[in-house]
Design a protein around this motif. Structure first.
Motif, PDB file in Angstrom:
ATOM      1  N   GLN A 152       0.829  -1.201   0.000  1.00 10.82           N
ATOM      2  CA  GLN A 152       0.000   0.000   0.000  1.00 10.82           C
ATOM      3  C   GLN A 152       0.867   1.257   0.000  1.00 10.82           C
ATOM      4  N   ALA A 153       1.964   1.238   0.754  1.00  5.87           N
ATOM      5  CA  ALA A 153       2.869   2.390   0.798  1.00  5.87           C
ATOM      6  C   ALA A 153       3.457   2.669  -0.579  1.00  5.87           C
ATOM      7  N   ALA A 174       8.555  15.881   0.101  1.00  3.44           N
ATOM      8  CA  ALA A 174       8.408  15.152   1.363  1.00  3.44           C
ATOM      9  C   ALA A 174       7.575  13.900   1.142  1.00  3.44           C
ATOM     10  N   MET A 175       7.887  12.863   1.929  1.00 10.69           N
ATOM     11  CA  MET A 175       7.101  11.640   1.861  1.00 10.69           C
ATOM     12  C   MET A 175       5.783  11.885   2.603  1.00 10.69           C
ATOM     13  N   PRO A 176       4.648  11.499   2.030  1.00  8.57           N
ATOM     14  CA  PRO A 176       3.360  11.741   2.678  1.00  8.57           C
ATOM     15  C   PRO A 176       3.250  11.036   4.030  1.00  8.57           C
ATOM     16  N   PHE A 177       2.480  11.648   4.939  1.00  9.84           N
ATOM     17  CA  PHE A 177       2.313  11.095   6.276  1.00  9.84           C
ATOM     18  C   PHE A 177       1.760   9.673   6.232  1.00  9.84           C
ATOM     19  N   ALA A 181       3.496   6.469   7.989  1.00 14.19           N
ATOM     20  CA  ALA A 181       2.798   5.655   8.991  1.00 14.19           C
ATOM     21  C   ALA A 181       2.810   4.174   8.615  1.00 14.19           C
ATOM     22  N   LEU A 182       2.656   3.871   7.330  1.00 12.82           N
ATOM     23  CA  LEU A 182       2.642   2.479   6.887  1.00 12.82           C
ATOM     24  C   LEU A 182       4.003   1.806   7.004  1.00 12.82           C
TER      25      LEU A 182
END
Length: 196
Positions: A152-153, A174-177, A181-182
């Motif tokens: 999913q990530a 930036a890498m999305p939050f 989280a994943l």
């Protein structure tokens, strides 16, 4: 330490159709495959970014690592999960190479920091001496072998790359939050600068 990727993930193993569905791209048109090359590039970039952040090889490939210093039973390998060691070579200070048989080392598998343990030999001495290890790493050869949260990530990050493809990278740096989280539970925590 130097890590070299010896093989690449085949295009056919990457989930282009799944990314296309995730992006809700149209189907049934005569040029439906026209964007496949771009989708493959976004998937490869997302795969590399996730692997770089987690030190996990998502899809199986071959690697070679060169170690200049051997500590204790053996230093941790830079990526995981390692599924097997195919060859171990000792390089002496004069550049001579000797291949060790599999009875002279063993793989200590670990989900975070696998190691190759020496059985009855020591690191070669002298300037330029090193140990080279050929190994395979990855969760498996197919996309379905990758854990669901990491799959999913990759899809989320590839979708961001696709959606921001015309922005010049300013917003997408930036890498999305959601991606962070994943992947958080898969990240390797290094203590003492990696020294044991």
């Amino acid at each position: 330490m130097m890590l070299i990727e010896r093989t690449a993930v085949p295009d056919a193993a990457l989930p282009v159709a799944e990314l296309r569905a995730h992006l809700r791209l149209g189907t049934g048109f005569s040029d439906v495959g026209a964007e496949d090359a771009a989708l493959l590039a976004y998937l490869r970039a997302a795969l590399a970014a996730i692997e770089g952040r987690t030190a996990k090889v998502l899809m199986a490939r071959a690697f070679t690592v060169t170690l200049e210093h051997w500590r204790g039973d053996g230093p941790p390998l830079p990526v995981a999960p390692v599924t097997g060691v195919t060859e171990l070579r000792l390089i002496d200070g004069a550049g001579g190479t000797s291949v060790l048989g599999p009875e002279r080392y063993r793989l200590a598998p670990d989900g975070m920091r696998p190691r190759v343990i020496a059985l009855g030999w020591q690191e070669p001495g002298g300037t330029g001496a090193a140990v080279e290890i050929d190994f395979t790493a990855g969760f498996g050869t197919g996309w379905s072998d990758v854990p669901a949260d990491l799959r999913q990530a990759v899809l989320l990050l590839a979708a961001q790359y696709y959606e921001l493809r015309h922005d010049g990278g300013a917003e997408g740096a930036a890498m999305p939050f959601g991606v962070i989280a994943l992947i958080e539970r898969w990240r390797t925590v290094r203590v003492l600068g990696g020294r044991g």
